[in-house]
Design a protein around this motif. Structure first.
Motif, PDB file in Angstrom:
ATOM      1  N   CYS A  91       0.853  -1.193   0.000  1.00  0.00           N
ATOM      2  CA  CYS A  91       0.000   0.000   0.000  1.00  0.00           C
ATOM      3  C   CYS A  91       0.886   1.240   0.000  1.00  0.00           C
ATOM      4  O   CYS A  91       1.733   1.398   0.867  1.00  0.00           O
ATOM      5  CB  CYS A  91      -0.908  -0.007   1.226  1.00  0.00           C
ATOM      6  N   CYS A  93      -0.357   3.867   3.266  1.00  0.00           N
ATOM      7  CA  CYS A  93       0.009   3.701   4.676  1.00  0.00           C
ATOM      8  C   CYS A  93       1.264   2.851   4.843  1.00  0.00           C
ATOM      9  O   CYS A  93       1.743   2.666   5.943  1.00  0.00           O
ATOM     10  CB  CYS A  93      -1.145   3.080   5.453  1.00  0.00           C
ATOM     11  N   SER A  97       1.598  -0.398   4.263  1.00  0.00           N
ATOM     12  CA  SER A  97       1.395  -1.806   4.561  1.00  0.00           C
ATOM     13  C   SER A  97       2.045  -2.663   3.485  1.00  0.00           C
ATOM     14  O   SER A  97       1.956  -2.355   2.304  1.00  0.00           O
ATOM     15  CB  SER A  97      -0.104  -2.135   4.605  1.00  0.00           C
ATOM     16  N   CYS A 102      -6.684  -1.789   0.714  1.00  0.00           N
ATOM     17  CA  CYS A 102      -5.746  -2.038   1.803  1.00  0.00           C
ATOM     18  C   CYS A 102      -6.512  -2.397   3.073  1.00  0.00           C
ATOM     19  O   CYS A 102      -7.406  -1.654   3.487  1.00  0.00           O
ATOM     20  CB  CYS A 102      -4.905  -0.787   2.023  1.00  0.00           C
ATOM     21  N   ASN A 112      -5.487  -2.239   5.949  1.00  0.00           N
ATOM     22  CA  ASN A 112      -5.044  -1.376   7.036  1.00  0.00           C
ATOM     23  C   ASN A 112      -5.685   0.003   6.971  1.00  0.00           C
ATOM     24  O   ASN A 112      -6.214   0.494   7.963  1.00  0.00           O
ATOM     25  CB  ASN A 112      -3.524  -1.268   6.997  1.00  0.00           C
ATOM     26  N   CYS A 113      -5.669   0.641   5.793  1.00  0.00           N
ATOM     27  CA  CYS A 113      -6.198   2.013   5.698  1.00  0.00           C
ATOM     28  C   CYS A 113      -7.437   2.098   4.824  1.00  0.00           C
ATOM     29  O   CYS A 113      -8.098   3.130   4.791  1.00  0.00           O
ATOM     30  CB  CYS A 113      -5.121   2.963   5.193  1.00  0.00           C
TER      31      CYS A 113
HETATM   32 ZN   LIG Z   1      -2.938   1.217   3.354  1.00  0.00          ZN
END
Ligand SMILES: [Zn+2]
Ligand SMILES: [Zn+2]
Length: 109
Positions: A18, A21, A23, A33, A35-36
């Motif tokens: 990503c 962020c 990742s 993603c 994560n974000c």
């Molecule tokens: Zn991300």
């Protein structure tokens, strides 16, 4: 029923990083993603896992899951230690896990 064997998941899946962020090693099956939540760009570069073993549960990892109530990350299907708050592989928070690994298996039948 089909001939598809859902238990056997040994195909190699591409990974992507990503850019928003940072990742790493997000699996190709995810368009966003974990994560974000940002969508991966069309110019995302995919790469293969360094080791084939990293994309499947190794025997050693499987053993570890028996002595701790590990949890299964629903984003990348990684098993994590019970004391981990975030997925070691994709960084997703534990609260996003469906349930802990032991419970999932005990309730299967
Ligand atoms: Zn991300
Ligand atoms: Zn994960």
């Amino acid at each position: 029923m089909s001939n598809f064997d859902g238990m056997e998941e040994k195909r190699i899946e591409g990974l992507w990083d990503c850019v928003f962020c940072g990742s790493k090693e997000i699996r190709a099956r995810f368009d966003t993603c974990p994560n974000c939540g940002k969508s991966r760009g069309i110019d995302t570069i995919f790469y293969m896992p360094k080791e084939r073993a990293s994309s499947v549960l190794t025997e050693e990892q499987a053993k570890k899951t028996t002595d701790r109530p590990d949890w299964l990350c629903k984003y990348c299907d990684s098993y994590n230690r019970s004391d981990a708050s975030f997925c070691k592989k994709c960084g997703a928070p534990r609260s996003h896990a469906e349930d802990d690994y032991g419970t999932l298996h005990n309730n299967k039948e």
